[in-house]
Design a protein around this motif. Structure first.
Motif, PDB file in Angstrom:
ATOM      1  N   LEU A   9       1.073  -1.190   0.345  1.00 43.45           N
ATOM      2  CA  LEU A   9      -0.294  -0.092  -0.355  1.00 43.45           C
ATOM      3  C   LEU A   9       0.755   1.602   0.270  1.00 43.45           C
ATOM      4  O   LEU A   9       2.310   1.212   0.723  1.00 43.45           O
ATOM      5  CB  LEU A   9      -0.991   0.254   1.198  1.00 43.45           C
ATOM      6  N   SER A  10       0.090   2.523  -0.442  1.00 53.35           N
ATOM      7  CA  SER A  10       1.200   3.264  -0.402  1.00 53.35           C
ATOM      8  C   SER A  10       0.665   4.145   0.459  1.00 53.35           C
ATOM      9  O   SER A  10      -0.461   3.605   0.813  1.00 53.35           O
ATOM     10  CB  SER A  10       0.436   4.086  -1.730  1.00 53.35           C
ATOM     11  N   ALA A  11       0.776   5.539   0.981  1.00 50.56           N
ATOM     12  CA  ALA A  11       0.717   5.821   2.149  1.00 50.56           C
ATOM     13  C   ALA A  11      -0.853   6.712   2.175  1.00 50.56           C
ATOM     14  O   ALA A  11      -1.989   6.542   2.783  1.00 50.56           O
ATOM     15  CB  ALA A  11       1.199   7.379   2.509  1.00 50.56           C
ATOM     16  N   ASP A  12      -1.310   6.624   0.562  1.00 55.34           N
ATOM     17  CA  ASP A  12      -2.784   7.665   0.585  1.00 55.34           C
ATOM     18  C   ASP A  12      -4.428   6.530  -0.109  1.00 55.34           C
ATOM     19  O   ASP A  12      -4.982   6.402   1.036  1.00 55.34           O
ATOM     20  CB  ASP A  12      -2.766   8.273  -1.012  1.00 55.34           C
ATOM     21  N   ASP A  13      -3.484   5.311  -0.258  1.00 60.31           N
ATOM     22  CA  ASP A  13      -4.034   4.146  -0.653  1.00 60.31           C
ATOM     23  C   ASP A  13      -4.523   3.637   0.864  1.00 60.31           C
ATOM     24  O   ASP A  13      -4.686   3.215   1.518  1.00 60.31           O
ATOM     25  CB  ASP A  13      -3.329   2.597  -1.251  1.00 60.31           C
ATOM     26  N   ALA A  14      -2.906   3.272   2.555  1.00 60.58           N
ATOM     27  CA  ALA A  14      -3.369   2.595   3.245  1.00 60.58           C
ATOM     28  C   ALA A  14      -4.371   3.874   3.975  1.00 60.58           C
ATOM     29  O   ALA A  14      -4.937   3.565   4.784  1.00 60.58           O
ATOM     30  CB  ALA A  14      -1.804   2.783   3.993  1.00 60.58           C
ATOM     31  N   LYS A  15      -4.176   5.291   4.411  1.00 57.25           N
ATOM     32  CA  LYS A  15      -5.765   5.376   4.183  1.00 57.25           C
ATOM     33  C   LYS A  15      -6.732   5.734   4.468  1.00 57.25           C
ATOM     34  O   LYS A  15      -7.588   5.659   5.094  1.00 57.25           O
ATOM     35  CB  LYS A  15      -5.101   7.560   4.711  1.00 57.25           C
ATOM     36  N   LYS A  16      -7.077   5.493   3.193  1.00 60.27           N
ATOM     37  CA  LYS A  16      -8.186   5.378   2.643  1.00 60.27           C
ATOM     38  C   LYS A  16      -8.761   3.892   3.097  1.00 60.27           C
ATOM     39  O   LYS A  16      -9.779   4.516   3.435  1.00 60.27           O
ATOM     40  CB  LYS A  16      -8.147   5.339   0.671  1.00 60.27           C
ATOM     41  N   LEU A  17      -8.096   3.345   3.049  1.00 56.71           N
ATOM     42  CA  LEU A  17      -8.658   1.214   3.173  1.00 56.71           C
ATOM     43  C   LEU A  17      -8.560   1.383   4.377  1.00 56.71           C
ATOM     44  O   LEU A  17      -9.558   1.222   5.220  1.00 56.71           O
ATOM     45  CB  LEU A  17      -7.171   0.661   2.788  1.00 56.71           C
ATOM     46  N   THR A  18      -7.381   2.239   5.713  1.00 57.57           N
ATOM     47  CA  THR A  18      -8.168   1.645   7.108  1.00 57.57           C
ATOM     48  C   THR A  18      -9.444   3.333   7.000  1.00 57.57           C
ATOM     49  O   THR A  18     -10.403   2.899   7.728  1.00 57.57           O
ATOM     50  CB  THR A  18      -7.304   2.887   7.776  1.00 57.57           C
ATOM     51  N   GLU A  19     -10.359   4.391   6.523  1.00 59.72           N
ATOM     52  CA  GLU A  19     -11.187   4.920   6.650  1.00 59.72           C
ATOM     53  C   GLU A  19     -12.181   4.043   6.014  1.00 59.72           C
ATOM     54  O   GLU A  19     -13.612   3.604   7.054  1.00 59.72           O
ATOM     55  CB  GLU A  19     -11.355   5.686   6.202  1.00 59.72           C
ATOM     56  N   TYR A  20     -12.001   3.671   5.365  1.00 55.16           N
ATOM     57  CA  TYR A  20     -13.237   2.841   4.879  1.00 55.16           C
ATOM     58  C   TYR A  20     -13.060   1.148   5.697  1.00 55.16           C
ATOM     59  O   TYR A  20     -14.477   0.835   6.320  1.00 55.16           O
ATOM     60  CB  TYR A  20     -12.596   1.570   3.427  1.00 55.16           C
ATOM     61  N   MET A  21     -12.322   0.635   6.449  1.00 55.79           N
ATOM     62  CA  MET A  21     -12.386  -0.754   6.693  1.00 55.79           C
ATOM     63  C   MET A  21     -13.224  -0.028   7.952  1.00 55.79           C
ATOM     64  O   MET A  21     -14.197  -0.706   8.771  1.00 55.79           O
ATOM     65  CB  MET A  21     -10.732  -1.029   7.253  1.00 55.79           C
ATOM     66  N   THR A  22     -12.925   1.110   9.015  1.00 60.72           N
ATOM     67  CA  THR A  22     -13.454   1.526  10.132  1.00 60.72           C
ATOM     68  C   THR A  22     -14.575   1.642   9.969  1.00 60.72           C
ATOM     69  O   THR A  22     -15.393   1.244  10.989  1.00 60.72           O
ATOM     70  CB  THR A  22     -12.738   3.006  10.237  1.00 60.72           C
ATOM     71  N   ALA A  23     -15.823   1.907   8.476  1.00 55.82           N
ATOM     72  CA  ALA A  23     -16.516   2.779   8.862  1.00 55.82           C
ATOM     73  C   ALA A  23     -17.505   1.093   8.442  1.00 55.82           C
ATOM     74  O   ALA A  23     -18.149   0.948   9.125  1.00 55.82           O
ATOM     75  CB  ALA A  23     -16.951   3.127   6.710  1.00 55.82           C
ATOM     76  N   LYS A  24     -16.791   0.283   7.672  1.00 54.32           N
ATOM     77  CA  LYS A  24     -17.509  -0.588   7.555  1.00 54.32           C
ATOM     78  C   LYS A  24     -17.506  -2.083   9.119  1.00 54.32           C
ATOM     79  O   LYS A  24     -18.614  -2.842   9.061  1.00 54.32           O
ATOM     80  CB  LYS A  24     -16.654  -1.937   6.527  1.00 54.32           C
ATOM     81  N   SER A  25     -16.724  -1.801   9.372  1.00 59.91           N
ATOM     82  CA  SER A  25     -16.716  -2.093  10.727  1.00 59.91           C
ATOM     83  C   SER A  25     -17.547  -2.381  11.266  1.00 59.91           C
ATOM     84  O   SER A  25     -18.115  -2.185  12.807  1.00 59.91           O
ATOM     85  CB  SER A  25     -15.760  -2.604  11.988  1.00 59.91           C
ATOM     86  N   LYS A  26     -17.908  -1.022  11.566  1.00 57.10           N
ATOM     87  CA  LYS A  26     -19.160  -0.250  12.778  1.00 57.10           C
ATOM     88  C   LYS A  26     -20.475  -0.574  12.021  1.00 57.10           C
ATOM     89  O   LYS A  26     -21.419  -0.772  12.735  1.00 57.10           O
ATOM     90  CB  LYS A  26     -18.587   1.263  12.077  1.00 57.10           C
ATOM     91  N   GLU A  27     -20.575  -1.158  10.879  1.00 56.13           N
ATOM     92  CA  GLU A  27     -21.319  -0.909  10.384  1.00 56.13           C
ATOM     93  C   GLU A  27     -21.587  -2.702  10.201  1.00 56.13           C
ATOM     94  O   GLU A  27     -22.851  -3.218  10.901  1.00 56.13           O
ATOM     95  CB  GLU A  27     -21.525  -1.491   8.607  1.00 56.13           C
TER      96      GLU A  27
END
Length: 147
Positions: free
Chosen positions: A119-137
């Motif tokens: 992962l690039s730094a930008d992709d890592a940030k996007k993936l972390t935000e996405y996974m956090t949102a999906k975990s809440k769901e």
């Protein structure tokens, strides 16, 4: 002699006017080039804005961010499908489907470790935000299932 002086003066006047026209032509060319450069910069800027807007709209509609790495994009797509199946199982309180999702969840966890390596730094940030949102769901769906 008068004709010679008059002719010379006329030639001098014509020479000055040609030089003035050449300078005006040069200035016009410079202005045209400057206008073309500005127009090209505006077009390039507009293309960037269109691309960024396209990505934002895709993310807003799908809920899936775009990634530079194709493997990450495929993983996120698969994970999104998993979340949809999890939601269906939780809403219908289908314990058989819910149990089958456990295996799929483990496979996705293993795959996430492979995907995280590149992962690039930008992709890592996007993936972390996405996974956090999906975990809440997923937590919300699990809570609904137990109620």
């Amino acid at each position: 002699m008068k004709k010679l002086i008059l002719g010379s003066a006329l030639m001098l006047a014509l020479s000055v006017s040609f030089v003035s026209c050449k300078e005006a032509t040069d200035k016009a060319k410079e202005a045209t080039e400057a206008a073309e450069n500005t127009a090209n910069e505006a077009v390039d800027g507009a293309k960037e804005v269109v691309e960024e807007t396209k990505e934002a709209v895709t993310e807003a509609v799908d809920g899936i961010p775009s990634f530079d790495d194709a493997a990450v994009a495929e993983y996120v797509k698969t994970y999104d499908e998993y979340v949809s199946e999890y939601k269906e199982a939780a809403e219908s309180k289908n314990m058989t489907a819910f149990a089958a999702l456990g295996t799929k969840g483990q496979e996705l966890a293993t795959k996430s470790q492979e995907v995280m390596k590149n992962l690039s730094a930008d992709d890592a940030k996007k993936l972390t935000e996405y996974m956090t949102a999906k975990s809440k769901e997923l937590q919300e769906y699990a809570t609904k299932m137990t109620n």
